[in-house]
Write an enzyme that holds these catalytic residues in place. Structure first.
Site, short mmCIF file in Angstrom:
data_model
loop_
_atom_site.label_atom_id
_atom_site.label_comp_id
_atom_site.label_asym_id
_atom_site.label_seq_id
_atom_site.Cartn_x
_atom_site.Cartn_y
_atom_site.Cartn_z
N HIS A 37 0.85 -1.21 0.00
CA HIS A 37 0.00 0.00 0.00
C HIS A 37 0.87 1.25 0.00
O HIS A 37 1.51 1.57 1.01
CB HIS A 37 -0.91 -0.04 1.23
CG HIS A 37 -1.89 1.09 1.33
ND1 HIS A 37 -3.25 0.90 1.47
CD2 HIS A 37 -1.72 2.43 1.35
CE1 HIS A 37 -3.87 2.06 1.55
NE2 HIS A 37 -2.96 3.02 1.50
N HIS B 14 1.48 5.34 -2.23
CA HIS B 14 0.86 6.39 -3.07
C HIS B 14 1.97 7.03 -3.90
O HIS B 14 2.41 8.15 -3.62
CB HIS B 14 0.18 7.43 -2.19
CG HIS B 14 -1.03 6.92 -1.47
ND1 HIS B 14 -2.30 7.02 -1.98
CD2 HIS B 14 -1.16 6.25 -0.29
CE1 HIS B 14 -3.17 6.46 -1.15
NE2 HIS B 14 -2.50 5.98 -0.10
N LYS C 134 1.67 10.67 -5.27
CA LYS C 134 1.76 11.84 -4.37
C LYS C 134 3.18 12.07 -3.87
O LYS C 134 3.47 13.14 -3.32
CB LYS C 134 0.88 11.62 -3.14
CG LYS C 134 -0.60 11.52 -3.39
CD LYS C 134 -1.36 11.47 -2.07
CE LYS C 134 -2.86 11.45 -2.30
NZ LYS C 134 -3.41 10.12 -2.54
N HIS D 235 -9.54 2.02 0.99
CA HIS D 235 -9.09 2.78 2.16
C HIS D 235 -10.28 2.81 3.13
O HIS D 235 -11.34 3.30 2.77
CB HIS D 235 -8.77 4.22 1.78
CG HIS D 235 -7.41 4.41 1.20
ND1 HIS D 235 -7.03 3.87 0.01
CD2 HIS D 235 -6.34 5.11 1.68
CE1 HIS D 235 -5.78 4.22 -0.25
NE2 HIS D 235 -5.33 4.97 0.74
N GLU E 15 -10.34 5.50 8.16
CA GLU E 15 -9.07 6.12 8.59
C GLU E 15 -9.40 7.27 9.54
O GLU E 15 -9.24 8.45 9.22
CB GLU E 15 -8.29 6.60 7.35
CG GLU E 15 -6.85 6.91 7.67
CD GLU E 15 -6.06 7.32 6.43
OE1 GLU E 15 -6.57 7.18 5.30
OE2 GLU E 15 -4.92 7.79 6.61
N ASP F 197 2.66 3.34 2.92
CA ASP F 197 1.66 4.38 2.65
C ASP F 197 2.33 5.58 1.98
O ASP F 197 3.12 5.42 1.07
CB ASP F 197 0.91 4.78 3.92
CG ASP F 197 -0.49 5.32 3.64
OD1 ASP F 197 -0.95 5.22 2.50
OD2 ASP F 197 -1.14 5.82 4.58
N ASN F 198 2.09 6.78 2.48
CA ASN F 198 2.56 7.99 1.79
C ASN F 198 4.02 8.29 2.13
O ASN F 198 4.52 7.87 3.17
CB ASN F 198 1.69 9.17 2.20
CG ASN F 198 0.24 8.98 1.80
OD1 ASN F 198 -0.48 8.20 2.41
ND2 ASN F 198 -0.17 9.64 0.75
O1 LIG Z 1 -3.77 7.74 3.90
C1 LIG Z 1 -4.22 8.18 2.87
C2 LIG Z 1 -5.61 8.31 2.61
C3 LIG Z 1 -6.01 8.79 1.43
N1 LIG Z 1 -5.08 9.15 0.51
C4 LIG Z 1 -3.77 9.03 0.77
O2 LIG Z 1 -2.93 9.38 -0.06
N2 LIG Z 1 -3.38 8.54 1.93
#
Ligand SMILES: O=c1cc[nH]c(=O)[nH]1
Length: 457
Positions: free
Chosen positions: A90, A92, A95, A241, A244, A341-342
């Site tokens: 998971h 991104h 981003k 998702h 959260e 994640d991010n």
């Molecule tokens: O944790 C998250 C939730 C939505 N979008 C994201 O990029 N990260």
């Protein structure tokens, strides 16, 4: 004296460089190392109380030719620990690294959402997304990762920009990092027929996974029904998702599990975050976990991002760690992974797609130790199995893709960043130099965003 100290320092620093230099670029070679036994499918002798076994691993022509117990002295190289290359379930990538251009002013979830939206609308051209994705992939590769699933913000014009870029990256990185992508949009968008047909077309073209952000809106079940129907009709897997938030009334995980069963969905369903589960009453937790297990849903936890965003109130120390119930889910038979994640964006100001860092933090945040048991699978074998790929384990006949550490045991491994690790791909030691942030300056406007108080669009 100073010279002697400098010489001694040089020797210590260069030991793993020397080991790497002894790995031949082709042919047969062997290394002795301690492996988490849960990452080797064959039976191993001499597993210690920490779940580690000392093995000799023979590599020939890029593949693992033999895995044997160490019986005496040999000519093999000798090092501390070995892991199969990492698998990130998971992330991104679209981003990644926008922080210098668009920070999160208050560190909250909504601060993240609003500022990513502004950055995306202003800047996410194909060239911008491609440059940042490629940078992230080079980081992950150098840290020892061989497979990544990324979510892609998929709304409006971004669908036609990010998906083709992702497809190019998947081709460019084939053989080095296996890539999968998930369409990300909020559950309310499901009611928009034009949006859903554009999403379905993009996923069919680019072999994508259907996703979405779920929370407690009145149209939740109706939206889930549409998503499950579209997924079944097109043969898409699903990856959401979920919840959260620290709000215990967020129960969309339970709704997703019921939807899997209601639709008798045959594809793979993965859920990320599930933070609110940890805030609910015991009987509610038990009922939801039972449903998740019955539905065969896999859960991926994002401990670093959860620590950053969850329970953040200005001027107040967070009381909750934000992570979901990893132990309870796993005890119920649910596949549980952890992932980055991010990275350096408004959802998480830090991170470098280093799966070992994720594991180290997960161990600390969620007590995945004493015993470590089979938790090492959470960044290797389990995400690989959820992704349906042959990775995340060391097996005879499999690719010689692994990471060697000087650390000899868990306390040594998890106490240092392991920046001197050796990454072996297809039997060869790769260059582990990380890309320079300066490369991104032209795109992002320099590296000084931690100084000014405001964002610049
Ligand atoms: O944790 C998250 C939730 C939505 N979008 C994201 O990029 N990260």
């Amino acid at each position: 004296m100073a010279r002697e100290r400098a010489e001694a320092g040089k020797l210590t620093v260069s030991r793993s460089v020397q080991t790497a230099a002894k790995i031949p670029p082709a042919g047969r070679w062997a290394v002795e190392a301690s492996v988490p036994a849960c990452l080797v499918p064959q039976r191993l002798a001499g597993i210690d109380q920490d779940g580690l076994a000392r093995i000799s691993l023979t590599v020939a022509d890029g593949r693992i030719e033999a895995i044997e117990a160490v019986t005496g002295s040999s000519d093999a190289l000798s090092t501390g620990m070995v892991f199969p290359s990492f698998v990130e379930l998971h992330t991104h990538l679209d981003k990644g690294h926008i922080w210098p251009r668009r920070r999160n002013p208050d560190g909250t979830f909504f601060g993240a959402l609003d500022n990513v939206t502004l950055d995306r609308e202003a800047h996410w051209s194909a060239a911008d997304v491609a440059a940042r994705m490629d940078f992230s992939l080079r980081c992950a590769y150098a840290h020892g990762t061989s497979a990544i699933r990324t979510h892609l913000d998929s709304i409006g014009k971004q669908i036609g920009i990010s998906w083709p870029v992702f497809a190019e990256m998947r081709e460019k990185w084939a053989g080095s990092i296996e890539l999968q992508a998930v369409a990300l949009f909020s559950i309310e968008h499901v009611a928009d027929r034009a949006h859903m047909s554009e999403i379905a077309a993009a996923l069919r073209t680019h072999d994508g996974i259907l996703g979405g952000v779920t929370y407690m809106v009145p149209e939740l079940d109706q939206g889930l029904d549409t998503l499950f129907r579209v997924a079944a009709d097109n043969g898409f897997d699903l990856d959401f998702h979920v919840d959260e938030t620290q709000d215990p009334t967020a129960r969309s995980l339970h709704h997703i599990a019921e939807a899997v069963l209601r639709h008798r969905f045959a594809g793979r369903v993965t859920v990320g975050h599930c933070c609110s589960l940890a805030r609910q009453e015991e009987d509610e937790i038990k009922a939801t976990i039972e449903k998740v297990a019955e539905a065969g849903i896999a859960v991926v936890s994002l401990p670093m991002c959860n620590l950053y965003l969850q329970d953040r109130v200005s001027g107040r120390t967070p009381r909750s760690r934000g992570v979901t119930l990893l132990h309870e889910l796993k005890a119920a038979g649910v596949d549980v992974a952890v992932s980055s994640d991010n990275t350096r964006d408004p959802f998480y100001a830090y991170g470098d797609l280093d799966a070992l860092e994720v594991f180290r933090e997960a161990v600390r945040v969620a007590h995945l130790d004493h015993p470590f048991g089979d938790w090492p699978k959470a960044i290797t074998a389990t995400p690989a199995s959820v992704m349906g790929i042959d990775a995340g384990r060391l097996r005879v006949g499999g690719p010689a893709d692994f990471v060697l550490f000087k650390a000899r045991n868990w306390t040594e491994l998890l106490s240092r960043p392991q920046a001197d690790r050796i990454v072996v791909r297809n039997g060869r030691a790769i260059d582990t130099t990380l890309p320079d942030y300066e490369e991104l300056d032209a795109l992002l406007g320099g590296g000084s965003s931690d100084l000014p108080a405001s964002n610049h669009p």
